[in-house]
Design a protein around this motif. Structure first.
Motif, PDB file in Angstrom:
ATOM      1  N   SER A   8      53.632  50.643  65.935  1.00 49.75           N
ATOM      2  CA  SER A   8      52.862  50.764  64.697  1.00 49.75           C
ATOM      3  C   SER A   8      53.840  51.334  63.721  1.00 49.75           C
ATOM      4  N   PHE A  11      56.270  48.997  62.396  1.00 45.59           N
ATOM      5  CA  PHE A  11      55.460  48.224  61.341  1.00 45.59           C
ATOM      6  C   PHE A  11      55.421  48.873  59.983  1.00 45.59           C
ATOM      7  N   THR A  52      44.593  36.625  58.615  1.00 47.28           N
ATOM      8  CA  THR A  52      44.867  37.812  59.100  1.00 47.28           C
ATOM      9  C   THR A  52      45.990  37.997  60.094  1.00 47.28           C
ATOM     10  N   HIS A  54      49.512  37.921  62.136  1.00 46.67           N
ATOM     11  CA  HIS A  54      50.482  38.236  61.954  1.00 46.67           C
ATOM     12  C   HIS A  54      51.552  37.330  61.724  1.00 46.67           C
ATOM     13  N   HIS A  55      52.555  37.348  60.510  1.00 42.06           N
ATOM     14  CA  HIS A  55      53.411  36.044  60.491  1.00 42.06           C
ATOM     15  C   HIS A  55      54.296  35.674  61.700  1.00 42.06           C
ATOM     16  N   CYS A  56      54.529  36.718  62.515  1.00 39.87           N
ATOM     17  CA  CYS A  56      55.193  36.447  63.889  1.00 39.87           C
ATOM     18  C   CYS A  56      54.332  35.338  64.838  1.00 39.87           C
ATOM     19  N   ALA A  66      59.544  42.222  65.941  1.00 42.94           N
ATOM     20  CA  ALA A  66      58.806  41.896  64.720  1.00 42.94           C
ATOM     21  C   ALA A  66      59.494  41.583  63.575  1.00 42.94           C
TER      22      ALA A  66
END
Ligand SMILES: *[C@@H]1O[C@H](CO)[C@@H](O)[C@H](O)[C@H]1NC(C)=O
Ligand SMILES: *[C@@H]1O[C@H](CO)[C@@H](O)[C@H](O)[C@H]1NC(C)=O
Ligand SMILES: *[C@@H]1O[C@H](CO)[C@@H](O)[C@H](O)[C@H]1NC(C)=O
Ligand SMILES: *[C@@H]1O[C@H](CO)[C@@H](O)[C@H](O)[C@H]1NC(C)=O
Ligand SMILES: *[C@@H]1O[C@H](CO)[C@@H](O)[C@H](O)[C@H]1NC(C)=O
Ligand SMILES: *[C@@H]1O[C@H](CO)[C@@H](O)[C@H](O)[C@H]1NC(C)=O
Ligand SMILES: *[C@@H]1O[C@H](CO)[C@@H](O)[C@H](O)[C@H]1NC(C)=O
Ligand SMILES: *[C@@H]1O[C@H](CO)[C@@H](O)[C@H](O)[C@H]1NC(C)=O
Ligand SMILES: *[C@@H]1O[C@H](CO)[C@@H](O)[C@H](O)[C@H]1NC(C)=O
Ligand SMILES: *[C@@H]1O[C@H](CO)[C@@H](O)[C@H](O)[C@H]1NC(C)=O
Length: 874
Positions: A8, A11, A52, A54-56, A66
């Motif tokens: 995180s 991130f 919501t 995650h774009h991955c 990531a």
């Protein structure tokens, strides 16, 4: 705990960096990329700033730690513009947009993606030339532009792509020759220039520098010249496909050197010549193996390195190779396919072929092999095709020749094989057996009748004796040829009823329908199977009965005893005729067949016991119509009452066949008259025929309810009565067979191509205009006296439409195309008919007149001049 904390943190860091630097975030980059893309199926719905996820986790996105590493948007029906914005992704390695509809030039701007190493645009609509600036893609390792419309010459600039491992330009429209930079691709493993028919190039001689090359795919392009010697340096090759080019010369002499890893080698359909290099695939170990073949159990001892041990496919067909076929090739442990048909190879098939335990397919037709058929062949359990026709095979067939449980096709025709045909036991999947034109003697083995799927059986031109075994009646044969042997006895009647294409002539001692000897009416010759046969015949005779019914009544009969060979026959008659199905079946020998109409079936003229003639059209029953539909459809056609349309008297059908019964016309077909080459009808009769056909068609198109299309208008389908009144036959068969079966049978029908409207090539939906076109071709036949298809001699080989088109535009042309037998006083009318014919055969469907317009035009031709000219004879 610790690790998720770190994650995180990453991130957070990424987010922070993105937020504060000028580069947009990865999701924003993706959204910008998406904004120029058209996505009709909404496959990219997950690409959204409102989700919501995650774009991955978005469709097609793959991340490493990531950050986006790969976009795989394959086969999503995408189109639009491939935006360079994607290059803002700092770590994107792979961009795969294959199998979409991107319609643009090669997107050079993607060369800005500094980390990109895979670009896959295969199977899109990419067009234009390859710019020299392709060199900017220096870092690419995998470049796939296959299956697009890329054209023009390949620029030298590609030589800069020195890290390429895969270069695929296959299936494009490239032209010119391959630039002399191929030697730069030292990392290359796959080179694909296949299916570029406009290339015109030699195979670059520095190909030998590509030492890592595993696949070289140059098939079906424009490669000519010799295969460079340097190819033997390519020791890593597994697949070589150079087929369907214009390669000449001989194979490199040391070709054996590079065969160590080779799996597939295809040089078929070129102009290669020469004998096969000596010692190919040779090694001491293989030769020693072949000595004790039958005990070989499939494990290859690994004591020395040998060539060809991985070879699975060898395709040399359609070249000019000669000399001995390398013996070792027959006994390779992994070989599956050996094809060398249409060369001039000699040599033998060794008994050690039994070692080839993976062998599936052997095609060596049309060579000069002089060999016995080895016992070892029967030991190969994987063999499904063995065809070796047109060679010098001799000796007897080994009893195990058909022992492979998967054997499907055997063709040994046109050889010198002697002895008896062995009984066959194992090959239950055999579909086709041709032993034609050999020296077989003895009887036809009864066990052939036990092969459940045998469909083609050709034993013609041998020296076989005895009777045709009744067991063959068990088969559902499509072709049965035993002509030109020395067979005797009666032709089994169920073979006749089973409706294969039957060839039995040239057996002087045989009797039965279709042969010059008829059988003695009753004899005790056929002992085996007689009870079954009698049962079938009696049941048919009983139930078929003789009918004589009032006009317009429909009768429906059905034999109650179901029999494998005949099936259930059902009949419906619309007119009082006296005929049983058995009469029909027995009457259908080849002698009675009249004017074959190709794949849609044959017409037989049958003389009823009452001495009436009927015409019976026999068609395969594709069984895609229920009996009820079939009956309704035939009824619809039978209710037509028009003087220019042949009456349908009734029909019968079984599971296999449909017989349509028509009234018979004395003069046969217009097509036959024209094709005889001596077409003598007077002008007035020609005009009468034209008007009649036009009226018949106009009636089908507009007056009859439901409106019908004829769909096979040609002069062969115009029958003439004693006074030359024309009647259309074979109309609307699509309704009887079903649209699909009708289309597929007329696709395979080559005989009447020139009656087919040009738009049939792209428009499968039948129209009135297509009928009009066919009618126009008949008109051309009537005014020129030429058969539609043209004859063999050079200029005459043109079909009538092309022939007329070529002539009419020159001065005096129209008069020249007229049949010289038309008397000069009728020339004006003939020219008028020619003009109508040209309108009807217009390439543009919408320019063709309707049939009722044609009727009016033809009638006015006659009335204009008729008064002034007494009827002329030609
Ligand atoms: C999402 O993107 C659209 C345009 O791409 C923008 O108009 C909208 O404000 C964005 N919404 C959010 C929540 O960021
Ligand atoms: C992706 O989705 C899966 C579940 O569908 C989830 O477990 C995973 O955490 C998601 N990954 C990211 C990076 O959001
Ligand atoms: C692409 O579009 C065609 C028709 O437009 C459709 O049949 C097909 O299912 C689509 N394919 C995908 C993967 O969406
Ligand atoms: C590109 O995509 C096509 C279609 O999926 C695939 O067959 C081909 O192997 C890919 N090319 C490369 C170089 O990966
Ligand atoms: C071939 O590669 C070399 C570098 O290895 C490069 O200097 C040369 O320009 C390349 N040839 C072409 C035609 O790009
Ligand atoms: C093949 O090459 C021969 C001679 O080089 C030439 O005459 C012929 O036209 C070529 N055929 C094709 C299809 O290119
Ligand atoms: C194959 O035969 C050899 C000798 O004939 C024997 O040693 C080996 O065990 C056999 N292998 C198998 C798999 O049967
Ligand atoms: C068998 O031969 C291959 C090379 O062909 C070699 O790589 C392998 O190690 C050998 N195996 C044994 C057991 O000798
Ligand atoms: C046999 O092969 C030759 C070429 O070797 C070819 O010209 C000939 O047409 C072939 N014959 C048949 C029947 O295919
Ligand atoms: C057929 O066999 C007979 C008797 O065996 C023999 O006389 C005749 O020559 C053979 N015919 C042919 C064409 O082989």
């Amino acid at each position: 705990m610790a690790s998720s904390y770190t994650l995180s943190l990453i991130f957070l860091l990424t987010f922070t960096i993105n937020a504060y630097s000028s580069t947009p975030s990865e999701p924003d980059i993706l959204l910008t990329f998406k904004s120029t893309i058209h996505d009709p199926m909404n496959h990219l719905s997950s690409w959204s700033n409102t989700t919501t996820a995650h774009h991955c986790n978005w469709t097609g996105v793959t991340c490493i730690t990531a950050t986006i590493s790969s976009l795989t948007l394959q086969n999503l029906n995408l189109s639009g513009e491939i935006s360079p914005s994607i290059c803002q992704l700092p770590n994107i390695i792979t961009l795969n947009l294959a199998d979409n509809f991107f319609n643009q030039p090669i997107p050079l701007h993607l060369s800005q993606c500094s980390s990109l190493n895979t670009l896959n645009l295969s199977n899109n609509l990419i067009w234009g030339t390859i710019p020299d600036q392709i060199s900017q893609f220096k870092s690419l390792k995998f470049l796939d532009l296959s299956e697009n419309h890329v054209e023009g010459k390949i620029p030298e600039g590609v030589g800069s792509l020195i890290y390429l491992q895969v270069l695929n330009f296959g299936n494009n429209l490239l032209s010119g020759s391959i630039p002399n930079v191929i030697g730069n691709f030292t990392e290359l493993t796959i080179l694909d220039f296949s299916l570029n028919p406009f290339l015109e190039s030699e195979i670059p001689s520095d190909i030998g520098k590509l030492v890592k090359l595993e696949q070289i795919l140059l098939q079906s392009s424009g490669f000519y010249g010799e295969i460079p010697d340097s190819i033997i340096e390519l020791k890593a090759l597994t697949i070589v496909d150079l087929s369907q080019n214009n390669l000449t010369g001989v194979l490199p002499s040391r070709i054996g050197n590079f065969l160590e890893k080779l799996v597939a080698f295809d040089v078929s359909q070129n102009n290669l010549v020469g004998s096969f290099p000596d010692g190919i695939c040779e090694s001491t170990r293989l030769t020693s193996l072949s000595l004790h073949t039958n005990s070989f159990n499939g494990t290859v001892p690994n004591t020395s390195v040998a060539n060809c041990l991985n070879l699975e496919r060898l395709e040399l067909q359609n070249n000019g190779f000669y000399g001995d076929f390398p013996n070792n090739l027959w006994s390779l442990p992994k070989i599956k396919v050996i094809r060398s048909e249409n060369n001039r190879f000699s040599g033998q098939i060794p008994d050690s072929i039994s070692v080839a335990s993976q062998l599936e397919q052997v095609q060596i037709d049309n060579n000069s092999f002089i060999s016995k058929i080895p016992h070892g062949l029967g030991l190969v359990r994987s063999l499904y095709r063995f065809s070796a026709s047109l060679n010098g095979l001799y000796g007897e067939l080994p009893p195990n020749f058909c022992d492979s449980p998967v054997m499907s096709i055997i063709n040994l025709s046109h050889n010198y094989i002697t002895g008896e045909i062995p009984e066959v036991k194992e090959c239950k999947k055999l579909v086709s057996l041709s032993l034609a034109d050999n020296n077989f003697i003895g009887r036809i083995p009864e066990s052939l009748g036990d092969l459940p799927v045998l469909t083609y059986l050709d034993l013609s031109h041998n020296n076989l004796t005895g009777e045709i075994p009744l067991e063959l009646q068990n088969l559902k044969l499509a072709l049965f040829n035993v002509s030109f042997n020395r067979l005797s006895g009666r032709v089994p009647s169920l073979l006749l009823a089973g409706l294969p294409a039957l060839y039995i002539q040239g057996n002087p001692d045989m009797c039965g329908p279709g042969l010059s000897n008829s059988c003695p009416s009753d004899n005790s010759k056929q002992k085996i199977g007689i009870s079954k046969l009698a049962c079938a015949v009696i049941s048919l005779a009983l139930l078929a009965g003789i009918l004589s019914l009032a006009f317009g009544f429909f009768v429906y009969r059905r034999s109650s005893i179901q029999n494998l060979e005949t099936g259930i026959w059902r009949s419906v008659f619309f007119y009082p005729i006296r005929v049983s199905e058995q009469d029909l079946i027995m009457a259908m020998d080849e002698k009675a067949s009249r004017g074959s109409s190709g794949a849609l079936g044959k017409v037989y003229i049958v003389n009823l016991p009452s001495n009436e003639l009927i015409a019976v059209k026999r068609m395969p029953n594709f069984r895609n119509q229920s009996f009820k539909t079939l009956k309704t459809e035939v009824k619809t056609l039978a209710k037509i009452r028009h003087k220019n349309i042949v009456k349908i008297l009734g029909f019968c059908h079984s599971d296999d066949s449909i017989f349509l019964i028509y009234e018979c016309m004395e003069k046969g077909s217009l097509g036959d008259l024209i094709n005889k080459g001596d077409f003598q009808l007077s002008w007035s009769i020609r005009l009468k025929i034209a008007v009649g056909i036009a009226q018949g068609l106009a009636y089908l198109h507009k007056d009859y309810v439901p409106h019908l299309l004829h769909r096979d208008v040609k002069s062969k389908n115009v029958l003439l009565d004693i006074e030359f009144n024309p009647k259309l036959t074979d109309f609307a068969l699509d309704r009887i067979l079903g649209e699909n079966a009708f289309q597929s049978s007329s696709d395979s029908k080559s005989g009447s191509l020139c009656y087919m409207a040009p738009e049939l090539g792209y428009n499968k939906k039948a129209t009135e205009q297509m009928d009009t076109y066919g009618f126009g071709v008949i008109l051309l036949e009537l005014v020129t006296g030429r058969a539609a298809e043209g004859t063999d001699s050079s200029e005459d080989s043109l079909d009538v439409v092309k022939w007329v088109r070529r002539k009419v535009n020159i001065c005096n042309g129209p008069v020249q195309v007229l049949d010289p037998k038309i008397s000069s006083s009728c020339k004006q009318e003939a020219l008028g008919m020619l003009e109508i014919a040209l309108q009807c055969t217009s390439v543009m469907p919408e320019k063709r007149p309707s049939m009722s317009e044609v009727v009016a035009a033809l009638q006015s031709l006659g009335s204009k001049t008729r008064v002034h000219h007494p009827e002329m004879s030609v």
